[in-house]
Design a protein around this motif. Structure first.
Motif, PDB file in Angstrom:
ATOM      1  N   ARG A 177       0.594  -1.222  -0.148  1.00  0.00           N
ATOM      2  CA  ARG A 177      -0.553  -0.156  -0.070  1.00  0.00           C
ATOM      3  C   ARG A 177       1.162   1.392  -0.312  1.00  0.00           C
ATOM      4  NH1 ARG A 177      -2.416   4.693   1.704  1.00  0.00           N
ATOM      5  NH2 ARG A 177      -0.261   4.716   3.080  1.00  0.00           N
ATOM      6  N   ARG A 178       0.395   2.016  -0.899  1.00  0.00           N
ATOM      7  CA  ARG A 178       1.145   3.630  -1.188  1.00  0.00           C
ATOM      8  C   ARG A 178       0.007   4.516  -1.126  1.00  0.00           C
ATOM      9  NH1 ARG A 178       5.028   3.739  -6.003  1.00  0.00           N
ATOM     10  NH2 ARG A 178       4.946   6.285  -4.875  1.00  0.00           N
ATOM     11  N   SER A 179       0.389   5.626  -0.894  1.00  0.00           N
ATOM     12  CA  SER A 179      -0.836   7.208  -1.714  1.00  0.00           C
ATOM     13  C   SER A 179      -0.547   7.062  -2.962  1.00  0.00           C
ATOM     14  CB  SER A 179      -0.434   8.424  -0.510  1.00  0.00           C
ATOM     15  OG  SER A 179      -0.797   7.778   0.550  1.00  0.00           O
ATOM     16  N   ALA A 180      -1.187   7.036  -3.905  1.00  0.00           N
ATOM     17  CA  ALA A 180      -0.962   7.815  -4.803  1.00  0.00           C
ATOM     18  C   ALA A 180      -1.247   9.474  -4.854  1.00  0.00           C
ATOM     19  CB  ALA A 180      -2.655   7.003  -6.305  1.00  0.00           C
ATOM     20  N   SER A 181      -0.827   9.694  -6.242  1.00  0.00           N
ATOM     21  CA  SER A 181      -0.282  11.797  -5.812  1.00  0.00           C
ATOM     22  C   SER A 181      -2.174  11.706  -6.340  1.00  0.00           C
ATOM     23  CB  SER A 181       0.876  11.938  -7.124  1.00  0.00           C
ATOM     24  OG  SER A 181       0.297  13.097  -7.136  1.00  0.00           O
ATOM     25  N   ALA A 182      -2.664  12.254  -6.205  1.00  0.00           N
ATOM     26  CA  ALA A 182      -4.052  12.570  -6.231  1.00  0.00           C
ATOM     27  C   ALA A 182      -3.895  14.151  -7.344  1.00  0.00           C
ATOM     28  CB  ALA A 182      -4.846  13.487  -4.468  1.00  0.00           C
ATOM     29  N   LYS A 183      -2.896  14.640  -8.107  1.00  0.00           N
ATOM     30  CA  LYS A 183      -3.101  15.688  -8.456  1.00  0.00           C
ATOM     31  C   LYS A 183      -2.479  15.108  -9.730  1.00  0.00           C
ATOM     32  CE  LYS A 183       0.141  19.411  -5.995  1.00  0.00           C
ATOM     33  NZ  LYS A 183       1.469  19.691  -5.961  1.00  0.00           N
ATOM     34  N   LEU A 184      -2.348  13.330  -9.358  1.00  0.00           N
ATOM     35  CA  LEU A 184      -2.071  13.192 -11.080  1.00  0.00           C
ATOM     36  C   LEU A 184      -3.332  11.987 -11.782  1.00  0.00           C
ATOM     37  CD1 LEU A 184       1.962  11.664 -10.549  1.00  0.00           C
ATOM     38  CD2 LEU A 184       0.716  13.845 -12.157  1.00  0.00           C
ATOM     39  N   PHE A 185      -4.575  12.281 -10.374  1.00  0.00           N
ATOM     40  CA  PHE A 185      -5.401  10.909 -10.798  1.00  0.00           C
ATOM     41  C   PHE A 185      -6.186  10.974 -12.240  1.00  0.00           C
ATOM     42  CE2 PHE A 185      -6.701   9.781  -6.166  1.00  0.00           C
ATOM     43  CZ  PHE A 185      -5.674   8.959  -6.173  1.00  0.00           C
ATOM     44  N   ARG A 186      -6.663  10.110 -13.186  1.00  0.00           N
ATOM     45  CA  ARG A 186      -7.269  10.167 -14.058  1.00  0.00           C
ATOM     46  C   ARG A 186      -8.846   9.571 -13.690  1.00  0.00           C
ATOM     47  NH1 ARG A 186      -4.347   5.855 -18.168  1.00  0.00           N
ATOM     48  NH2 ARG A 186      -3.647   5.623 -15.792  1.00  0.00           N
ATOM     49  N   CYS A 212     -10.169   6.815   8.184  1.00  0.00           N
ATOM     50  CA  CYS A 212      -9.573   7.498   6.874  1.00  0.00           C
ATOM     51  C   CYS A 212      -8.377   6.588   5.751  1.00  0.00           C
ATOM     52  CB  CYS A 212      -8.762   8.690   7.274  1.00  0.00           C
ATOM     53  SG  CYS A 212      -9.861  10.062   7.729  1.00  0.00           S
ATOM     54  N   MET A 213      -7.930   5.768   7.518  1.00  0.00           N
ATOM     55  CA  MET A 213      -6.443   4.796   7.085  1.00  0.00           C
ATOM     56  C   MET A 213      -7.433   2.887   6.089  1.00  0.00           C
ATOM     57  SD  MET A 213      -3.034   4.470   6.916  1.00  0.00           S
ATOM     58  CE  MET A 213      -3.610   3.513   5.194  1.00  0.00           C
ATOM     59  N   ASN A 214      -8.490   3.553   6.435  1.00  0.00           N
ATOM     60  CA  ASN A 214      -9.107   2.142   6.149  1.00  0.00           C
ATOM     61  C   ASN A 214      -9.342   1.780   5.088  1.00  0.00           C
ATOM     62  OD1 ASN A 214      -8.985  -0.394   8.438  1.00  0.00           O
ATOM     63  ND2 ASN A 214     -11.076  -0.611   8.787  1.00  0.00           N
ATOM     64  N   ILE A 215      -9.579   3.217   5.043  1.00  0.00           N
ATOM     65  CA  ILE A 215     -10.726   3.882   3.556  1.00  0.00           C
ATOM     66  C   ILE A 215      -9.473   3.568   2.604  1.00  0.00           C
ATOM     67  CG2 ILE A 215     -11.071   5.196   1.569  1.00  0.00           C
ATOM     68  CD1 ILE A 215     -12.965   6.730   4.713  1.00  0.00           C
ATOM     69  N   LEU A 216      -8.395   3.974   2.383  1.00  0.00           N
ATOM     70  CA  LEU A 216      -6.753   3.768   1.864  1.00  0.00           C
ATOM     71  C   LEU A 216      -6.864   2.431   0.892  1.00  0.00           C
ATOM     72  CD1 LEU A 216      -4.319   6.683   3.552  1.00  0.00           C
ATOM     73  CD2 LEU A 216      -5.749   6.932   1.485  1.00  0.00           C
ATOM     74  N   HIS A 217      -6.916   1.652   2.408  1.00  0.00           N
ATOM     75  CA  HIS A 217      -6.145   0.141   2.508  1.00  0.00           C
ATOM     76  C   HIS A 217      -7.525  -0.645   1.417  1.00  0.00           C
ATOM     77  CE1 HIS A 217      -2.933   0.067   5.152  1.00  0.00           C
ATOM     78  NE2 HIS A 217      -3.615  -0.532   6.034  1.00  0.00           N
ATOM     79  N   ALA A 218      -8.724  -0.137   1.882  1.00  0.00           N
ATOM     80  CA  ALA A 218      -9.682  -0.904   1.068  1.00  0.00           C
ATOM     81  C   ALA A 218      -9.682  -0.156  -0.119  1.00  0.00           C
ATOM     82  CB  ALA A 218     -11.443  -0.204   1.229  1.00  0.00           C
ATOM     83  N   ALA A 219     -10.061   1.096  -1.045  1.00  0.00           N
ATOM     84  CA  ALA A 219      -9.093   1.450  -2.145  1.00  0.00           C
ATOM     85  C   ALA A 219      -8.637   0.827  -2.992  1.00  0.00           C
ATOM     86  CB  ALA A 219      -9.053   2.889  -2.338  1.00  0.00           C
ATOM     87  N   HIS A 220      -7.597   0.789  -2.427  1.00  0.00           N
ATOM     88  CA  HIS A 220      -5.893   0.175  -3.039  1.00  0.00           C
ATOM     89  C   HIS A 220      -6.184  -1.491  -2.984  1.00  0.00           C
ATOM     90  CE1 HIS A 220      -1.806  -1.085  -3.454  1.00  0.00           C
ATOM     91  NE2 HIS A 220      -1.821  -1.872  -2.573  1.00  0.00           N
ATOM     92  N   ALA A 221      -6.912  -2.001  -2.128  1.00  0.00           N
ATOM     93  CA  ALA A 221      -7.034  -3.406  -3.001  1.00  0.00           C
ATOM     94  C   ALA A 221      -8.066  -3.507  -3.475  1.00  0.00           C
ATOM     95  CB  ALA A 221      -8.233  -4.519  -1.146  1.00  0.00           C
ATOM     96  N   ALA A 222      -9.029  -2.848  -4.095  1.00  0.00           N
ATOM     97  CA  ALA A 222      -9.786  -2.569  -4.999  1.00  0.00           C
ATOM     98  C   ALA A 222      -9.279  -2.079  -6.227  1.00  0.00           C
ATOM     99  CB  ALA A 222     -10.550  -2.066  -4.407  1.00  0.00           C
TER     100      ALA A 222
END
Length: 200
Positions: A15-24, A122-132
Motif C-alpha cells: 500500500r502506498r498513497s498515489a498522487s491525487a494531482k495525477l489521478f485520471r 481514513c486509513m481503512n478507506i485507503l486500504h480498501a481502495a488500494h485492495a480494490a
C-alpha cells in the motif's frame, strides 16, 4: 492456530498513497464505492458510538468546495498563495470522501479514542481502495482545519472536525518511486521505559 490470509498481508505490504494531482478517470462507480466504504467501516469503535460520518464528494461538489475555500481565504485576508492552496485539491479532485470526526457524549469512551477511530476510518478507506485497485490519497489542507469553512462545507458543529479527505480515482500510469519506509528497528523498542528499580 492462526489462519493467515497471505493475499491481504501482501496487499498491506504494497500500500502506498498515489498522487491525487495525477489521478485520471474513471472513478469508482456506486457499487465499487459501496464495497470500499462498507469494508472501511469495519473499524475499531469502542462502545459502538460511530463517532464519525462520511460525506461523498463528486466533481460538482469539489468545484463548490474550491469556491468556498477561495471565499474563506479572501475573508481571512489571504494572499494568492493561500487562495491557490485552498482551492488546490478541490479543483483537481474527481471523487473524494470526507471523513468527519463526530464525537459522541460518553462517560466511558474518551474523546481521544473517538477521534482516533475517525483516523482509523481514513486509513481503512485507503486500504480498501488500494485492495480494490484504485489510487487513493489522504489530504487535508488549511481549509479542513478552519472551523467556519468546515461548518459551511460539511455542516460541522460542536466538536466535529474534518479527520481527512480521501481522494479516490485511477492512478497515474507511471507512479513516482515509492518513498523510503522507516526501518522497524529504528522505531521499535522492547519493554517498558521505567527504571529497573521501579519495576519491583
Amino acid at each position: 492456530m492462526p489462519q493467515p490470509c497471505p493475499e491481504a498481508l501482501a496487499c498491506l505490504e504494497t500500500r502506498r498513497s498515489a498522487s491525487a494531482k495525477l489521478f485520471r478517470d474513471p472513478v469508482p462507480d456506486e457499487a465499487a464505492l459501496h464495497r470500499i466504504l462498507t469494508a472501511a467501516l469495519r473499524v475499531p469503535d469502542h462502545g459502538k458510538l460511530e463517532p464519525w460520518r462520511l460525506v461523498l464528494l463528486q466533481r460538482a461538489d469539489l468545484a463548490q468546495l474550491a469556491d468556498l475555500a477561495e471565499a474563506r481565504a479572501r475573508e481571512l485576508g489571504g494572499d494568492a498563495e493561500k487562495i491557490a492552496k485552498g482551492r488546490g485539491q478541490y479543483d483537481l479532485g474527481r471523487l473524494a470522501v470526507a471523513v468527519i470526526s463526530s464525537p459522541k457524549p460518553s462517560e466511558k469512551i474518551p474523546l481521544a479514542e473517538q477521534v482516533l477511530s475517525a483516523g482509523a476510518l481514513c486509513m481503512n478507506i485507503l486500504h480498501a481502495a488500494h485492495a480494490a485497485g484504485w489510487g487513493a490519497q489522504w489530504l487535508s489542507g488549511w481549509p479542513s482545519h478552519d472551523p467556519l469553512f468546515c461548518a459551511r462545507a460539511f455542516g460541522c458543529s460542536g466538536a466535529e472536525t474534518v479527520a481527512g479527505i480521501i481522494h479516490i480515482a485511477t492512478p497515474a500510469a507511471a507512479e513516482a518511486p515509492d518513498r523510503p519506509r522507516p526501518a522497524l528497528e529504528r522505531v521499535l523498542t522492547r519493554g517498558l521505559a521505567m527504571p529497573a528499580d521501579a519495576q519491583s
